[in-house]
Design an enzyme around this catalytic site. Sequence first.
Site, short mmCIF file in Angstrom:
data_model
loop_
_atom_site.label_atom_id
_atom_site.label_comp_id
_atom_site.label_asym_id
_atom_site.label_seq_id
_atom_site.Cartn_x
_atom_site.Cartn_y
_atom_site.Cartn_z
N ASP A 1 130.71 21.05 45.79
CA ASP A 1 131.34 20.89 47.42
C ASP A 1 132.72 21.70 47.57
O ASP A 1 132.64 22.38 48.55
CB ASP A 1 131.71 19.39 47.49
CG ASP A 1 132.59 18.53 46.45
OD1 ASP A 1 132.95 19.24 45.27
OD2 ASP A 1 132.93 17.41 46.77
N ASP B 1 139.02 23.58 43.88
CA ASP B 1 140.42 23.45 44.12
C ASP B 1 141.14 24.28 43.13
O ASP B 1 141.34 25.42 43.33
CB ASP B 1 140.65 21.94 44.41
CG ASP B 1 142.22 21.64 44.63
OD1 ASP B 1 142.54 22.17 45.90
OD2 ASP B 1 142.78 20.76 44.11
N LYS C 1 139.43 26.77 47.83
CA LYS C 1 140.82 26.92 48.07
C LYS C 1 141.51 27.92 47.23
O LYS C 1 142.07 27.57 46.28
CB LYS C 1 141.59 25.67 47.90
CG LYS C 1 141.13 24.37 48.84
CD LYS C 1 141.76 23.38 48.52
CE LYS C 1 141.40 22.18 49.23
NZ LYS C 1 142.28 20.86 48.91
N PHE D 1 144.36 18.80 52.17
CA PHE D 1 143.29 17.83 51.83
C PHE D 1 142.41 17.52 53.16
O PHE D 1 142.69 17.38 54.19
CB PHE D 1 143.92 16.32 51.57
CG PHE D 1 142.98 15.77 50.94
CD1 PHE D 1 142.33 15.83 49.49
CD2 PHE D 1 142.51 14.57 51.85
CE1 PHE D 1 141.60 14.64 48.88
CE2 PHE D 1 141.54 13.63 51.11
CZ PHE D 1 141.26 13.71 49.91
N ASP E 1 135.14 12.80 50.39
CA ASP E 1 135.83 11.73 50.54
C ASP E 1 137.26 11.38 50.32
O ASP E 1 137.92 12.28 49.63
CB ASP E 1 134.85 10.65 49.64
CG ASP E 1 135.47 10.79 48.28
OD1 ASP E 1 135.69 11.80 47.79
OD2 ASP E 1 136.20 9.76 47.55
P1 5GP Z 1 139.27 20.85 40.96
O1 5GP Z 1 138.86 20.68 39.62
O2 5GP Z 1 138.90 22.40 41.60
O3 5GP Z 1 140.95 20.92 41.30
O4 5GP Z 1 138.91 19.95 42.03
C1 5GP Z 1 137.39 19.85 42.28
C2 5GP Z 1 137.29 18.40 42.78
O5 5GP Z 1 138.45 17.78 43.41
C3 5GP Z 1 136.19 18.41 43.90
O6 5GP Z 1 134.67 18.25 43.51
C4 5GP Z 1 136.58 17.16 44.86
O7 5GP Z 1 135.93 16.04 44.31
C5 5GP Z 1 138.02 17.13 44.43
N1 5GP Z 1 138.82 17.82 45.82
C6 5GP Z 1 139.43 18.83 45.77
N2 5GP Z 1 140.01 19.16 47.09
C7 5GP Z 1 139.67 18.28 47.74
C8 5GP Z 1 139.87 18.07 49.10
O8 5GP Z 1 140.50 18.70 49.81
N3 5GP Z 1 139.15 16.77 49.55
C9 5GP Z 1 138.46 16.05 48.99
N4 5GP Z 1 137.87 15.01 49.46
N5 5GP Z 1 138.35 16.42 47.49
C10 5GP Z 1 138.88 17.37 46.92
#
Ligand code: 5GP
Length: 179
Positions: A104, A107, A135, A156, A163
Site C-alpha cells: 500500500d 514510508d 513518501k 499520515f 487505516d
Molecule cells: P515503513 O516500514 O515503510 O515505514 O511503513 C510501511 C507500513 O506502515 C505500511 O505498510 C503501512 O501499514 C504503514 N504506514 C506508513 N505510512 C502510513 C500512513 O501514512 N498511513 C497509514 N494508514 N499507514 C501508514
Amino acid sequence: MDKIKVRDKEFKKAIPCEDIQQAIKKVAEKINRDFEGKETPLFLSILNGAFMFTADVFKELTISSEVSFVKFSSYRGTATSGKVKELIGLNEDLTGRHVIIMEDIVDTGLTINNVVRQIKTYNPKDVKIATMLFKPDACVEEVSLDYVGMEIPNEFIVGYGLDYDGLGRNYKDIYKVVS
Ligand code: 5GP
C-alpha cells in the site's frame, strides 16, 4: 466527503479517487508491458493495507497473472535494524517465479525491505515491488521500487485500504490528517 473523522482524528481529502484510478491504470499498463510474453508472474499482496490497490491493479491486467495474499505475523522481536516480523500465509512455491510484491505505502522503507529479504529466501527468479504510495521524504532505507502509483508528502493518511487504528480503510479517496 471532503472531511472525515476516524476515531479521535480529523482528516481532509488529499487525493480524489479519480487520481488514484489514473495512477492505477499507469501502474497496470507498465506491468502489462514489462511482463508481456513472459512466464506468469505471481502477485503477492501484503495484507491488510494493499487489498484495494491489488484488486484495482489486477482488474487492469491483460497478461496471465496469479495472485496470493500474505501478511505479517503479530510477533514483534527486536533487532538493531528495528521491527522484525515474519511473513505468513505463503502457500505457493516461489522457486524460479517472477514475483511482484503489492504494497500500500512505502514510508521509511523498512517494511518493504524486510518483505523482499524474506521473499528472496524462497529463490524466486526475480522480485519486483509495486506500491500505491511512496513518501520519499520519510524513506530512510535504500529502496528499489519498480512501480509507484504516486509520491506523497510525509503526512499520515487513511483511506483506499489504509487505516488509522483499524478504521478508515473503506474510503475510495485518500485523506490526510489535520488534527
Ligand atoms: P515503513 O516500514 O515503510 O515505514 O511503513 C510501511 C507500513 O506502515 C505500511 O505498510 C503501512 O501499514 C504503514 N504506514 C506508513 N505510512 C502510513 C500512513 O501514512 N498511513 C497509514 N494508514 N499507514 C501508514
